[in-house]
Write a protein that holds these residues in place. Sequence first.
Motif, PDB file in Angstrom:
ATOM      1  N   HIS A 196      50.725  28.978  50.624  1.00 53.24           N
ATOM      2  CA  HIS A 196      51.441  30.307  49.835  1.00 53.24           C
ATOM      3  C   HIS A 196      49.886  30.672  48.451  1.00 53.24           C
ATOM      4  N   PHE A 220      49.753  33.353  52.572  1.00 57.11           N
ATOM      5  CA  PHE A 220      51.361  34.183  51.994  1.00 57.11           C
ATOM      6  C   PHE A 220      51.032  34.673  50.525  1.00 57.11           C
ATOM      7  N   SER A 343      55.105  35.143  44.372  1.00 53.87           N
ATOM      8  CA  SER A 343      54.810  33.613  44.320  1.00 53.87           C
ATOM      9  C   SER A 343      57.295  33.690  44.606  1.00 53.87           C
ATOM     10  N   GLN A 345      60.503  33.748  45.851  1.00 51.79           N
ATOM     11  CA  GLN A 345      61.049  32.556  47.390  1.00 51.79           C
ATOM     12  C   GLN A 345      61.691  33.410  48.229  1.00 51.79           C
ATOM     13  N   LEU A 348      58.236  34.672  50.208  1.00 53.66           N
ATOM     14  CA  LEU A 348      58.244  32.963  50.806  1.00 53.66           C
ATOM     15  C   LEU A 348      59.043  33.519  52.133  1.00 53.66           C
ATOM     16  N   ASP A 351      58.463  35.331  54.830  1.00 50.24           N
ATOM     17  CA  ASP A 351      56.736  35.002  55.396  1.00 50.24           C
ATOM     18  C   ASP A 351      56.610  34.378  56.270  1.00 50.24           C
TER      19      ASP A 351
END
Length: 366
Positions: A196, A220, A343, A345, A348, A351
């Motif tokens: 990420h 990501f 960024s 959560q 992510l 992802d």
Amino acid sequence: MKIFSRTVLRGRAAALVGLSALFGTLGMAGPAAPAAQAAPAPPHFANGFGLTVISQPKWADGKRRTFTFKVTSDQVPAYSVLPGQVSGEHTVMVTLPTGYNGAAATRYPVNYTLHGAPEYPDALRNKVITERATEGVPLITVTPNGGGRGWYANWVNPGGLGRQNWETFHLNQVIPLIDANLKTIPTRAGRAISGHSMGGFGAFHYAEHRPDLFSYVGSFSGDLDFNPEMRAAVVGSALLPAYGKPTVAPDAVFGSPVWPLDGVWNAQSAAQHVRSLRGMGVAMYAGDGGNLTVDPVLAVAENRVRQTAVTAAFHLRAEGIPYRFADYRDGSRWGKGCNGKHSQQACLQADMDDFVKLIMKRFTRS
């Protein structure tokens, strides 16, 4: 387990924007119940490959799927630390599949996933994202320490910190250590790499340099193109204490970012050097920041890193390399709670959920 703070997220994004623009039950009376079995211990790690294990694996919690251990490395003997870190001590977080048995014959593929900046490898959200994405999946996940500003590279001008060979540390030391101590599939066919933000750059960077090691790569919201905005982000991370203390010189990682002295930046920019990814699975994920008036720092940060994925996609097409680009815009159709910010959560998690499904299809066919 480190808690990843929203303040840290804003610090990373602000650098990018500001400089250019995260049992038992009780029994009834009767015969005495047998003694409870001792909880299984996490695997034991032996030294090797230039690494010394200074803290053996410890379970992160009672679920006994994720453990952390610490090593020292001759390739990064000291580094700029975030609060609570000890310079030279590198935490590695590992999540095992349910039912993992080091004494059994079964071997598992591994996803090496690289954290962002500034972040801890054992941040609670990293553990949560990984465990949710791999629930019931026969996959090992490894998150090594990348420092608050390591940038997954062998630094050009490390100065007083001494050797900062993060790439050598991870590829030549951590990977063989994991293969030597866990039941992995120790070949390219059994490895993927993802990351990420700073780690998204790192994942592409490592896959491009060592295509012999990985069969799938994922970014990501990665900083894939060292355009002026991303150069500002890297330089900002070198100068701001939020990314670690002590701070370092602006040319520490990749040398001078200014033409005609910027040859290293050009050579290491991931978006332009995708040719070596041929034959590898490639996935990229990014939003557009959604409503840029809501949480504008993180919104604009995501908007700009999305552009680096667009640039990488252009070069992948030019090379005739298939790829998946989940360009999820404001996130409303991507993941519950995702609104396309950097960024975040929820984004992510979506992802990683998608990436794990992709790599397991390839691993199953191998």
